[in-house]
Motif scaffolding. Structure first.
Motif: not given
Length: 234
Positions: A109-124
């Protein structure tokens, strides 16, 4: 490992299909593609263990990953299976708590990983991302509730029938005789998904075969449409 150009193209292709990211502007979407990490896992390799400290979001670009819990004897119960375009790790993404299940690659399998800090920035930047995530979480809670109900109120035969029905309707193709054709599963794999021993699943399969509801042929299960009557019962 460092992402290749092919990995980035694959990531962009699947990220565009993930509901959580569909509301992003082109600029933010491109920023995400450039900042995600890419990880490769071999079949049976562990992505992370239950109780691990990790809060990143994982998106399956190719392959298949299963979420499982294990008892002290090492017996496995499969909670969910994630294939290309699906994601997992959203609970840790929200609360930052330890992992609630062990994730294992069912195949390379190939997975992409998004950091929590980056995701919280997106939500803002876009509240619609949070709304989409809540919708997906609600659906997964309903699925978990159905699993708990099955384990509590259905015997192994019924749980196995329900699993086969789900696979037939989700992945099966009907042949000219009206039978649903799905990939044959190992008994240990089915046992992990219905919360039973391999020996018990073996007996249940023999019952289904005796009833002529299920047959095995050339590496596949053929399931009679009669099994779909279960949809009105559960």
């Amino acid at each position: 490992m460092k992402a290749t150009a092919e990995d980035k193209i694959l990531a962009e292709k699947f990220l565009r299909t993930v509901p959580v990211f569909t509301s992003l502007s082109e600029q933010y979407f491109n920023d995400i593609v450039q900042t995600i990490r890419i990880q490769h896992f071999k079949k049976d390799e562990t992505v992370f263990y239950q109780s691990d400290t990790s809060n990143d979001l994982y998106i399956v670009l190719s392959g298949k990953v299963r979420a499982s819990i294990f008892n002290e004897e090492g017996e496995e119960l499969v909670l969910a299976v994630f294939e290309g375009g699906s994601f997992f790790g959203e609970m840790g993404l929200i609360d930052g708590a330890d992992r609630s299940a062990t994730l294992i690659a069912d195949e390379d399998s190939i997975l992409s990983v998004l950091e929590r800090r980056r995701f919280l920035e997106l939500i803002k930047q876009d509240v619609l991302i949070a709304i989409e995530l809540l919708i997906i979480l609600a659906d997964r809670i309903r699925t978990a509730n159905r699993m708990v109900g099955s384990l509590a109120f259905l015997d192994v035969n019924e749980r196995l029938e329900k699993l086969l029905l789900h696979l037939a309707l989700k992945d099966g193709k009907q042949n000219k005789d009206g039978l649903y054709k799905i990939r044959k599963m190992h008994q240990s794999e089915m046992a992990a998904q219905v919360g039973a021993s391999r020996a018990t699943v073996s007996k249940a399969l023999k019952v289904l075969t005796f009833k002529k509801v299920l047959t095995e042929r050339q590496g596949h299960f053929l399931i009679k449409p009669d099994l779909t009557k279960l949809t009105s019962e559960f």
